[in-house]
Design an enzyme around this catalytic site. Structure first.
Site: not given
Ligand SMILES: O=C(O)C(=O)C[C@H](O)[C@@H](O)CO
Length: 255
Positions: A48, A74, A88, A152, A178
């Site tokens: 993200h 991530r 790698d 999530e 999420d």
């Molecule tokens: O579901 C979530 O919360 C995450 O995985 C963290 C977010 O992706 C991160 O960008 C914080 O909002």
């Protein structure tokens, strides 16, 4: 040259709380600033945030001068090609997003293991082996690789114990944003129902013999989840710190 030690992996295996910070600014300069702040780990986000392999590599190099702060990356998705390329480049610790089944968790682990234990492609002289300088790299690399899978979704929560039981899964990270969206509480991670579900999920991961982690910018929730058993806890985001701090300073002079 010896295989780099994954202090983060060893700490969570020993049950030592690791306090982290999300690093989403996709800059080796800001990541270097954060690496000296005193956190145990920094999450370099390539899902993200506008990171790619090259920007992540620059951040890995920026963090190297701060051995007490470990980089967790991530990756954009649970993809064997992505995992191979980030391995790698020298990534030791992965957060794999949106893992919903034990089979998906097994796929993530297999992508980090050389045959016969997995399917990782062979690179003879990449940064991961410090360009061939680490002796026995290929036979020992798995010892210091850390796989955290992110749960999530509703299906992931249903499969929590099966996911936690997969060999090679070193941690199960709950994605509150999420997960809240999936369960009808979009943007409301602090809803009492979500807090209760997350707390129960943390207990389930611990009971399954694995190690829970989470991200929350809410201090009271962070402490509540740590008390429930979270062993690697991200307590903020660089973007939020910068945005809110800049706004507060502007208000001081602009009203
Ligand atoms: O579901 C979530 O919360 C995450 O995985 C963290 C977010 O992706 C991160 O960008 C914080 O909002």
């Amino acid at each position: 040259m010896d295989l780099p030690i994954n202090h983060f992996k060893r700490a969570i295996m020993a049950g030592e709380q690791q306090i982290g910070l999300w690093s989403s600014l996709a800059s080796n300069i800001t990541t270097e600033v954060l690496a000296g702040a005193g956190f145990d780990w920094l999450l370099i986000d390539a899902e993200h945030a506008p990171n790619d392999l090259r920007t992540v590599l620059g951040q890995l190099q920026a963090v190297m001068e701060y051995p007490k702060t470990q980089a967790i990356v991530r990756i954009p998705s649970n993809d064997k090609i992505e995992i191979k390329r980030y391995l790698d480049a020298g990534v030791l610790s992965f957060l794999v997003p949106m893992v919903e089944t034990a089979d998906e968790a097994r796929q993530a682990v297999a992508a980090t293991r050389f045959p016969p234990d997995g399917i990782r492609g062979f690179a003879g002289v990449s940064r991961s082996s410090r360009f061939g300088r680490i002796k026995n790299y290929h036979s020992r690399a798995h010892e210091e690789i850390c796989i955290l899978v992110q749960v999530e979704s509703e299906l992931g929560i249903q499969n929590l114990e099966d996911i936690a039981a997969v060999p090679g899964v070193d941690g199960v990270f709950i994605g509150p944003g999420d997960l809240s969206a999936a369960l009808g509480h979009l943007g409301d991670q602090g809803h009492p129902d979500m807090v209760a579900l997350i707390e129960k999920s943390i207990h389930r991961i611990v009971a399954a013999g694995n190690r829970p982690g989470i991200l929350t910018g809410d201090e009271s929730l962070a402490r509540r989840y740590m008390a429930a058993g979270c062993i690697y806890t991200a307590v903020g985001l660089d973007t939020g710190i910068l945005a809110r701090g800049a706004e507060a300073l502007a208000r001081k002079f602009k009203g």
